[in-house]
Design a protein around this motif. Structure first.
Motif, PDB file in Angstrom:
ATOM      1  N   VAL A 507       0.885  -1.159   0.000  1.00 39.38           N
ATOM      2  CA  VAL A 507       0.000   0.000   0.000  1.00 39.38           C
ATOM      3  C   VAL A 507       0.927   1.215   0.000  1.00 39.38           C
ATOM      4  O   VAL A 507       1.702   1.411   0.928  1.00 39.38           O
ATOM      5  CB  VAL A 507      -0.926   0.014   1.232  1.00 39.38           C
ATOM      6  CG1 VAL A 507      -1.718   1.316   1.280  1.00 39.38           C
ATOM      7  CG2 VAL A 507      -1.865  -1.179   1.202  1.00 39.38           C
ATOM      8  N   MET A 508       0.862   2.001  -1.057  1.00 37.36           N
ATOM      9  CA  MET A 508       1.807   3.096  -1.260  1.00 37.36           C
ATOM     10  C   MET A 508       1.127   4.433  -0.999  1.00 37.36           C
ATOM     11  O   MET A 508      -0.066   4.602  -1.254  1.00 37.36           O
ATOM     12  CB  MET A 508       2.346   3.068  -2.686  1.00 37.36           C
ATOM     13  CG  MET A 508       3.035   1.768  -3.069  1.00 37.36           C
ATOM     14  SD  MET A 508       3.466   1.739  -4.831  1.00 37.36           S
ATOM     15  CE  MET A 508       1.842   1.750  -5.581  1.00 37.36           C
ATOM     16  N   VAL A 509       1.941   5.394  -0.520  1.00 38.47           N
ATOM     17  CA  VAL A 509       1.479   6.763  -0.318  1.00 38.47           C
ATOM     18  C   VAL A 509       2.272   7.666  -1.258  1.00 38.47           C
ATOM     19  O   VAL A 509       3.507   7.674  -1.222  1.00 38.47           O
ATOM     20  CB  VAL A 509       1.659   7.212   1.139  1.00 38.47           C
ATOM     21  CG1 VAL A 509       1.136   8.636   1.326  1.00 38.47           C
ATOM     22  CG2 VAL A 509       0.945   6.256   2.086  1.00 38.47           C
ATOM     23  N   ARG A 510       1.564   8.422  -2.071  1.00 39.28           N
ATOM     24  CA  ARG A 510       2.188   9.360  -2.997  1.00 39.28           C
ATOM     25  C   ARG A 510       1.819  10.780  -2.588  1.00 39.28           C
ATOM     26  O   ARG A 510       0.666  11.056  -2.278  1.00 39.28           O
ATOM     27  CB  ARG A 510       1.733   9.105  -4.429  1.00 39.28           C
ATOM     28  CG  ARG A 510       2.169   7.753  -4.976  1.00 39.28           C
ATOM     29  CD  ARG A 510       1.517   7.472  -6.319  1.00 39.28           C
ATOM     30  NE  ARG A 510       1.921   6.169  -6.861  1.00 39.28           N
ATOM     31  CZ  ARG A 510       1.254   5.496  -7.780  1.00 39.28           C
ATOM     32  NH1 ARG A 510       0.124   5.999  -8.278  1.00 39.28           N
ATOM     33  NH2 ARG A 510       1.684   4.328  -8.221  1.00 39.28           N
ATOM     34  N   THR A 518       5.676   3.343   2.011  1.00 38.44           N
ATOM     35  CA  THR A 518       4.982   2.066   1.828  1.00 38.44           C
ATOM     36  C   THR A 518       4.530   1.577   3.196  1.00 38.44           C
ATOM     37  O   THR A 518       5.338   1.528   4.133  1.00 38.44           O
ATOM     38  CB  THR A 518       5.903   1.025   1.171  1.00 38.44           C
ATOM     39  OG1 THR A 518       6.326   1.501  -0.100  1.00 38.44           O
ATOM     40  CG2 THR A 518       5.163  -0.290   0.981  1.00 38.44           C
ATOM     41  N   LEU A 519       3.260   1.236   3.299  1.00 38.70           N
ATOM     42  CA  LEU A 519       2.706   0.839   4.596  1.00 38.70           C
ATOM     43  C   LEU A 519       2.419  -0.657   4.616  1.00 38.70           C
ATOM     44  O   LEU A 519       1.880  -1.203   3.641  1.00 38.70           O
ATOM     45  CB  LEU A 519       1.416   1.604   4.870  1.00 38.70           C
ATOM     46  CG  LEU A 519       1.530   3.131   4.909  1.00 38.70           C
ATOM     47  CD1 LEU A 519       0.166   3.756   5.137  1.00 38.70           C
ATOM     48  CD2 LEU A 519       2.504   3.569   5.984  1.00 38.70           C
ATOM     49  N   PRO A 520       2.746  -1.338   5.694  1.00 40.01           N
ATOM     50  CA  PRO A 520       2.413  -2.767   5.811  1.00 40.01           C
ATOM     51  C   PRO A 520       0.913  -2.952   6.000  1.00 40.01           C
ATOM     52  O   PRO A 520       0.229  -2.071   6.531  1.00 40.01           O
ATOM     53  CB  PRO A 520       3.196  -3.209   7.048  1.00 40.01           C
ATOM     54  CG  PRO A 520       3.357  -1.959   7.861  1.00 40.01           C
ATOM     55  CD  PRO A 520       3.475  -0.837   6.880  1.00 40.01           C
ATOM     56  N   ARG A 521       0.421  -4.104   5.579  1.00 41.56           N
ATOM     57  CA  ARG A 521      -1.011  -4.412   5.699  1.00 41.56           C
ATOM     58  C   ARG A 521      -1.152  -5.647   6.581  1.00 41.56           C
ATOM     59  O   ARG A 521      -0.979  -6.771   6.131  1.00 41.56           O
ATOM     60  CB  ARG A 521      -1.600  -4.660   4.314  1.00 41.56           C
ATOM     61  CG  ARG A 521      -3.110  -4.821   4.285  1.00 41.56           C
ATOM     62  CD  ARG A 521      -3.562  -5.136   2.877  1.00 41.56           C
ATOM     63  NE  ARG A 521      -2.983  -6.393   2.423  1.00 41.56           N
ATOM     64  CZ  ARG A 521      -3.661  -7.522   2.256  1.00 41.56           C
ATOM     65  NH1 ARG A 521      -4.942  -7.555   2.497  1.00 41.56           N
ATOM     66  NH2 ARG A 521      -3.058  -8.610   1.847  1.00 41.56           N
ATOM     67  N   VAL A 562      -2.487   4.243  -2.684  1.00 41.17           N
ATOM     68  CA  VAL A 562      -2.676   3.278  -3.772  1.00 41.17           C
ATOM     69  C   VAL A 562      -2.341   1.880  -3.279  1.00 41.17           C
ATOM     70  O   VAL A 562      -1.331   1.675  -2.594  1.00 41.17           O
ATOM     71  CB  VAL A 562      -1.771   3.635  -4.973  1.00 41.17           C
ATOM     72  CG1 VAL A 562      -1.951   2.633  -6.104  1.00 41.17           C
ATOM     73  CG2 VAL A 562      -2.065   5.049  -5.460  1.00 41.17           C
ATOM     74  N   ALA A 563      -3.211   0.914  -3.610  1.00 42.77           N
ATOM     75  CA  ALA A 563      -2.937  -0.497  -3.326  1.00 42.77           C
ATOM     76  C   ALA A 563      -2.486  -1.178  -4.604  1.00 42.77           C
ATOM     77  O   ALA A 563      -3.098  -0.988  -5.665  1.00 42.77           O
ATOM     78  CB  ALA A 563      -4.184  -1.186  -2.772  1.00 42.77           C
TER      79      ALA A 563
END
Length: 581
Positions: A507-510, A518-521, A562-563
């Protein structure tokens, strides 16, 4: 030289003992200095050049200007240097008379400047001046679009222009959705709860792959509750796995069936038609057994109307390929009681058994392995539980040249098949994905399946395509969509959830189009998995973390979460504005 205002007249005088030059208020320009006498200039004095200062100012009479403070004798006032002729003195600046200064404003007396303070001449300040830092202008960003329903996007585009038509089939009314290129079509029976009664080639009734024999045998949804599974114990939720009235579907308990009941009463359709790119039906299902909540094992005569359940089913159909129909399903409870998890028919596919439709007796898994269905069950039926090599199965002609495939959006590989031989039970074939979930009071459950038409090889190719192209879906909970978020110290929280039919890679943050985190899920989200059961990411589809803005500039920035899945499919979960500070 010096100025002094006397009764609205500016008086200029110099150090020499020559008469002062008097300039009236209404003078339009400076008088020639030779007309009034010349000021004496000390050639040895070092006097700064005069700036471009207008000599005449119109001051509203309402402003009381205090008299000029006497300059102490100790201060040497240098003589005036000759102003170079190249310096153009602009005409007087007119101050608009509309600018009224209230009498209440006290103008302070002149400030004595100590002689030791050197006041540098005023310089023209421009935008290129190195002494003045440039003023940052923050861009104006448009408001982000509202978040979409997570269930609305799959990454699979609708193909063709959806068209529907109503067809009378005996006493029935069937609503057809035609696919592109004249290949396939699908139909729902409006007097049988909108259950699917046709999926085959356009204009060819004999190509129908669906059973459509009665209100219990189509492509449809049916639900169960392990505590209310049978008559006599359903009313007080005391069922414990064994039917107290006998091993027969006649004595089923809580069992809302989309098509209708055992008396062949069709379920009621609440709405139907084309909505956007989908054909939609909303249904009030019926209890299969009209005596489902009786306190004993009675068998009453069929009532004049079906017994409706306290839930609704909403199904949407659209073509994502000329041979592939996506079937979205939503269950909504209006009941005050909750139903515990158990295996559900979500959906069950009853396939053609001959007669007006084609006969599809061969069940194959995704590797082409035939599945034997021979375990004895109730009412003379046989069944088989099996695991497919891939996330789909297909019923085919024995030659494997034509049939229908079924897959679930969550890519489950466990299935259950049922058959009737035609001697001890009616002749039929069906298959359903093995998936367990419950329905809480007032809750919603969602699922999606795909039907594919063609030979085994065609089904295999198209099912693999659907699986690969299915994009992630989810929601962004923080920052909130209600307002612009604040990044305290340049940091802000990002939280939400994401699911997919495959493993999610990230899961990305722009921020402003550049990926910054990038965040862990892995966060548990029981609320999400209750709505979207059986997906690979459950029970931990949540993500939650802090993100730092790449620059600290006091401006507002565009944030996009964004996933992305292992197949490279991306879905924007949400867009937000985040202000630095």
């Amino acid at each position: 030289m010096a100025f002094r205002w006397l009764s609205g007249v500016a008086v200029l005088w110099g150090c020499a003992a020559e008469p002062a030059m008097v300039v009236p208020d209404d003078a339009g320009a400076l008088k020639d200095a030779d007309d009034a006498g010349s000021a004496t200039v000390d050639a040895g004095a070092d006097v700064p050049l005069l700036r471009d200062v207008p000599l005449v100012l119109d001051i509203p009479p309402s402003v009381d200007v205090p008299p000029v403070r006497d300059v102490p004798a100790a201060i040497d006032v240098p003589s005036v240097r000759d102003v170079p002729p190249s310096v153009d003195v602009p005409p007087a600046i007119d101050v608009p008379p509309a600018l009224d200064v209230p009498a209440a404003i006290d103008v302070p007396p002149a400030i004595d400047v100590p002689p030791a303070v050197d006041v540098p001449p005023i310089r023209d300040v421009g935008v290129d001046s190195p002494d003045v830092p440039p003023v940052r202008v923050c861009p104006t960003l448009p408001a982000p679009p509202p978040d979409a329903d997570p269930w609305a996007s799959t990454g699979l585009a609708t193909v063709g222009v959806p068209t529907t038509r109503m067809v009378a089939s005996g006493a029935h009314r069937d609503l057809y959705l035609s696919g592109p290129s004249g290949v396939a079509e699908i139909a729902v029976r409006l007097d049988w709860g909108g259950s699917v009664v046709f999926f085959g080639q356009q204009g060819s009734p004999a190509s129908n792959t669906i059973d459509a024999n009665d209100t219990g045998r189509e492509l449809q949804v049916a639900l169960y509750d392990p505590q209310r599974q049978f008559q006599r114990c359903a009313r007080d939720a005391s069922c414990a796995g064994t039917n107290p009235c006998g091993n027969s579907i006649t004595y089923l308990g809580w069992d809302p069936v989309q098509g209708g009941d055992e008396c062949n009463h069709g379920a009621r359709v609440l709405r139907s038609g084309l909505e956007g790119d989908r054909m939609v039906v909303e249904v009030r299902p019926t209890q299969w057994n009209p005596d489902w909540d009786a306190p004993d094992c009675r068998r009453s005569a069929c009532p004049p109307a079906a017994v409706e359940a306290g839930v609704t089913y909403t199904l949407g159909f659209r073509f994502v390929h000329s041979n592939v129909v996506e079937v979205s399903m939503e269950i909504t409870s209006q009941e005050s009681i909750s139903h515990l998890p158990t295996e559900q028919e979500f959906p069950t596919l009853y396939v053609g058994h001959g007669g007006p439709s084609t006969d599809l007796p061969l069940l194959l898994d995704s590797a082409g392995t035939p599945i034997t269905v021979n375990n004895p069950a109730n009412d003379g039926f046989v069944y088989a539980n099996f695991r497919s090599a891939g996330p789909w199965v297909t019923w085919q002609h024995r030659a494997r040249d034509y049939g229908v495939g079924l897959s679930m959006d969550h890519a489950g590989r466990d299935f259950q098949a049922w058959e009737g031989s035609g001697t001890g039970a009616p002749y039929f074939h069906n298959v359903r994905p093995r998936q367990s979930f419950g329905i809480a009071a007032g809750a919603t459950v969602r699922g999606r399946s795909y039907l594919t038409l063609g030979s085994f090889d065609t089904v295999r190719s198209l099912m693999d395509m659907v699986t690969r192209r299915r994009a992630p879906f989810g929601a962004l909970d923080a920052p909130s969509a209600a307002s612009t978020a604040r990044a305290s110290g340049g940091r802000f929280r990002v939280a939400g959830w994401a699911l997919d039919n495959a493993a999610l890679s990230s899961v990305m943050v722009r921020v402003d189009g550049a990926m910054v985190a990038t965040l862990p899920r892995s966060g548990a989200r029981a609320d999400v998995c209750a709505i979207y059961p059986n997906y690979p990411g459950c029970p931990g589809p949540g993500f939650d973390g802090e993100v730092t803005l790449p620059v600290r500039d006091g401006c507002t920035h565009a944030v996009e979460v964004v996933a992305r899945d292992a197949d490279g499919n991306e879905t924007v979960l949400g867009r937000r504005l985040v202000a630095d500070g």
